[in-house]
Design an enzyme around this catalytic site. Structure first.
Site, PDB file in Angstrom:
ATOM      1  N   ASP A 283      27.693  37.501  45.022  1.00 20.04           N
ATOM      2  CA  ASP A 283      29.134  37.472  44.809  1.00 20.04           C
ATOM      3  C   ASP A 283      29.376  37.546  43.302  1.00 20.04           C
ATOM      4  O   ASP A 283      28.449  37.475  42.501  1.00 20.04           O
ATOM      5  CB  ASP A 283      29.744  36.205  45.411  1.00 20.04           C
ATOM      6  CG  ASP A 283      31.204  36.413  45.828  1.00 20.04           C
ATOM      7  OD1 ASP A 283      31.867  37.315  45.273  1.00 20.04           O
ATOM      8  OD2 ASP A 283      31.678  35.684  46.703  1.00 20.04           O
ATOM      9  N   TRP A 284      30.632  37.690  42.932  1.00 19.98           N
ATOM     10  CA  TRP A 284      30.999  37.911  41.536  1.00 19.98           C
ATOM     11  C   TRP A 284      30.425  36.786  40.655  1.00 19.98           C
ATOM     12  O   TRP A 284      30.828  35.641  40.761  1.00 19.98           O
ATOM     13  CB  TRP A 284      32.518  37.973  41.403  1.00 19.98           C
ATOM     14  CG  TRP A 284      33.004  38.320  40.026  1.00 19.98           C
ATOM     15  CD1 TRP A 284      33.014  37.502  38.937  1.00 19.98           C
ATOM     16  CD2 TRP A 284      33.539  39.570  39.596  1.00 19.98           C
ATOM     17  NE1 TRP A 284      33.532  38.153  37.858  1.00 19.98           N
ATOM     18  CE2 TRP A 284      33.865  39.427  38.229  1.00 19.98           C
ATOM     19  CE3 TRP A 284      33.789  40.785  40.229  1.00 19.98           C
ATOM     20  CZ2 TRP A 284      34.431  40.469  37.485  1.00 19.98           C
ATOM     21  CZ3 TRP A 284      34.353  41.817  39.489  1.00 19.98           C
ATOM     22  CH2 TRP A 284      34.667  41.663  38.140  1.00 19.98           C
TER      23      TRP A 284
END
Length: 750
Positions: A283-284
């Protein structure tokens, strides 16, 4: 199809490359091409494939062009200009040394330009075909902009309405979430991933993110392995088996180990047990955030932990780009880990057809909001709305309704009805309830007053106009709820009440003495019990998207009949959380017959006289509305429940049937739900578990025998040894219209 990586290491596969080339009909010819590429790649080019950068917008910077030419970028996210994307792909194919295309990612969560109900609303349809159709529309629109990878479906099990991302989920149940998640994957990816209009799905967030402590986003999750396997991993395994091509590791730490560095999740379960052969993206910034978690000391250590755990591609941050070569040079990781990751990424690019044609042709570009797309969105919105109350059958409104007072801050909000996480959603396409009702009834029959300018407002200056409109009308429709910003990522709430002065608005309008229909548009279950007593009907609409207005108008006016069912339990207040239907019985379950409300307790009552059972003194034991609940304009009767196989052996089918009759005056669709309880297990089992459902349409007076067939393997669970077993013994079975179904029978597995 399962690829060679489920059986062989990259080293062995590379050794077979020559053998594979000898047979032109060999099914692994694509693998041969990939292996040839990997053998030609420099270490820097391998690391480049594992790097995803954020989009830039506008003209392509010169340094980015050079990075593409040098093979330093494997993926770009958040770039949606098709001409720009086509140019990036041209540079990658024609100017880079090896001609490897770029994969373009985007959050396409519940639509692209045409916005569908939020995923929680789509789950409320209990209709996988409608959900699949919506994902297909989203895929086509995104693909026409050059996007070939979406970060959806989000299939975290969500039992806490405070958590903002419950809006992105399919609710609290593993089975319903699995069915809906598979439908989304099939809609996004289609029958052929390389076909026009197909995009890669990404199952997120792996895993346990929905159990964030306190309903606070990004928070820690503590889930025993048995609970993890029996509840939180089931939906992910279902979409893996359905062919989801990528997974995303979560932000959360799970039992002290961040998901992006969690070898148990990514290596042991996902790769070794499930044989997943797609690739995993972080994820980011979730790799470098392991530093903030306190799990690693620096970015170099973060990169080492993530690649060893099994994260193939890093989103947004650059720890891989900066440190992987150094880690290899120091002998801390083996280059074979990179070969495996790059193989998986390249395989998906081949499957997407990007090596042959990564471009969107000019005539196919920007195909948005086509009439058939809008019609699909309207049907999804209709089926997503849940009728929770309908006293004196006030709904549907008849053609002779007279004047309608439409009141509330959500009645004419084109943007807010779209819901959370709609980067590309076009609010200009939205048709609001006001616009739809004016079109259906005429401007002169719709009296509009906002009452509040937005849902959080406490300014009561508009109350007088709202009350005046109510007094002049024959019926009042109040559109209340939450703005889209109040749910979604990082938008968690400690209170579940209607925000602002909406409760007071309802109370004031109720003084006009007119029938009131309350329409709630929100991103989560709200605690509306206190205000629902002031209204005659409640229609709940998880943010319904572009066509929310026409869908609502059709339901209010009886053109369509509500059929939605709740995908999540509605608490009476945040104090009941966590509350979910498939809970454990405990050793002292509540005695419903003897429970005493706090207001009714006599003074000086002896300590144990109220009974020592599991409940709240003030809120009791029941939710506001149970999982699976939803009314119709017609009525349904369940009868003649029969277990046709009262005794079965392991691996046999349990066959159960019930007769459903439409006892009302409208054609209606009912979601018939089957629940099971394993009465005695080597670990305690839930009081009920959803195992199957069917949507059935009946005319007034029509009845139909509904039959379910469930294999005993579907009753399996993970025991304390983490072995999946179906245990002999007695089971209870219910069939009905919600998790509160009371028509019960029993069967035995011998």
């Amino acid at each position: 199809m399962k690829h060679l990586f489920g059986l062989l290491t990259i080293g062995v596969v590379l050794g077979l490359a020559g053998c594979l080339n000898q047979n032109e009909h060999n099914p692994w010819m694509n693998d041969k091409e990939i292996l040839d590429l990997i053998q030609q790649m420099t270490l820097e080019e391998k690391i480049g494939q594992m790097q995803q950068i954020n989009g830039f917008g506008g003209e392509i910077p010169e340094h980015l062009k050079q990075d593409v030419i040098d093979g330093k970028i494997g993926s770009i996210l958040n770039e949606v200009n098709v001409k720009t994307i086509n140019e990036i792909q041209r540079i990658a194919l024609e100017e880079s040394r090896l001609g490897i295309p770029v994969i373009i990612g985007r959050d396409v969560i519940h639509g692209f330009k045409t916005v569908f109900p939020i995923p929680l609303g789509q789950a409320a349809t209990w209709n996988p075909e409608v959900v699949k159709a919506g994902a297909r529309v989203a895929a086509k629109e995104a693909w026409s902009s050059g996007v070939n990878w979406t970060f959806a479906p989000m299939i975290d099990i969500s039992r806490d309405a405070r958590w903002g991302r419950i809006a992105e989920s399919c609710g609290e149940d593993p089975y319903l979430t699995s069915v809906m998640g598979v439908a989304m994957v099939e809609g996004f990816q289609g029958d052929d991933l390389s076909a026009d209009g197909s995009i890669l799905a990404c199952a997120k967030h792996f895993a346990g993110y929905g159990a964030a402590e306190g309903g606070r986003d990004y928070n820690t999750t503590l889930i025993p392995e048995g609970e993890l396997r029996n509840i939180y991993l089931k939906s992910f395994q279902a979409v893996e088996e359905a062919g989801a091509g990528s997974f995303m590791s979560g932000f959360n730490d799970l039992n002290g180990v961040p998901a992006s560095g969690n070898e148990f999740l990514l290596r042991k379960v996902l790769r070794n047990e499930w044989n997943f052969e797609g690739f995993v993206v972080s994820d980011w910034a979730s790799i470098t955030e392991m530093i903030t978690h306190g799990y690693v000391a620096d970015e170099k250590n973060a990169a080492e932990k993530a690649i060893k755990a099994g994260v193939d591609m890093e989103m947004a941050t650059t720890s891989y780009k900066t440190y992987l070569q150094e880690l290899i040079d120091e002998g801390r990781i083996d280059e074979e880990l990179l070969d495996e990751a790059v193989y998986r990424i390249l395989k998906i690019k081949f499957d997407l057809g990007l090596f042959n044609n990564p471009y969107v042709k000019e005539e196919d570009q920007n195909q948005f909001a086509l009439p058939e797309y809008l019609e699909t969105a309207k049907e999804a919105a209709i089926q997503s709305m849940v009728l929770l109350k309908n006293e004196k059958s006030i709904l549907p409104l008849t053609n002779e309704v007279g004047k309608v007072a439409l009141i509330g801050p959500m009645a004419n909000q084109k943007y807010e009805q779209l819901g959370t996480w709609i980067f590309d959603g076009d609010s200009d396409l939205s048709i609001t309830p006001l616009e739809a009702l004016q079109l259906e009834l005429g401007d002169n029959k719709v009296l509009f007053a906002e009452g509040l300018s937005y849902t959080r407002s406490k300014d009561k200056a508009g109350f007088a106009q709202a009350v005046t409109a109510a007094k002049q009308a024959d019926v009042v429709v109040m559109c209340l709820g939450e703005e889209s910003i109040l749910s979604g990522e990082a938008h968690c709430r400690a209170s579940l009440d209607l925000p602002g002065a909406q409760n007071e608005l309802i109370e004031e309008v109720a003084k006009a003495g007119k029938p009131i229909v309350l329409v709630v548009m929100a991103g989560r279950p709200l605690a509306i019990g206190a205000v629902s007593k002031h209204v005659d009907a409640v229609l709940y609409s998880f943010h319904p998207g572009t066509m929310g207005g026409p869908a609502l108008a059709e339901l209010l006016l009886g053109v369509s009949n509500p059929s939605g069912k709740l995908p999540v339990t509605f608490p009476k207040s945040a104090g009941q959380i966590p509350i979910y239907y498939n809970h454990k019985n405990t050793g002292r379950p509540v005695d419903k017959a003897s429970w005493t409300c706090i207001d009714d307790i006599p003074l000086n009552t002896f300590q144990t006289s109220l009974g020592n059972t599991s409940h709240y003194l003030d809120l009791g034991f029941d939710p506001l509305y149970p999982f699976g609940f939803g009314l119709s304009y017609t009525t349904f009767e369940y009868k003649d429940l029969k277990i046709e196989t009262p005794k079965v052996k392991l691996d046999d089918d349990v066959i159960a049937s019930v007769t459903l009759e439409n006892t009302g005056n409208f054609i209606g669709e009912e979601v018939v739900q089957l629940y099971v309880r394993d009465l005695v297990g080597s670990v305690t089992r839930p009081v009920k578990e959803l195992k199957a459902f069917q949507r059935v349409q009946l005319k007034p007076g029509e009845s139909k025998k509904i039959t379910f067939k469930i294999n005993t393997s579907e009753l399996a669970f993970f025991n304390n040894e983490m072995k999946e077993v179906t245990e002999p013994g007695e089971f209870h079975l219910w069939i009905g219209g919600s998790s509160n179904a009371d028509l019960q029978a029993s069967f035995i597995i011998e």
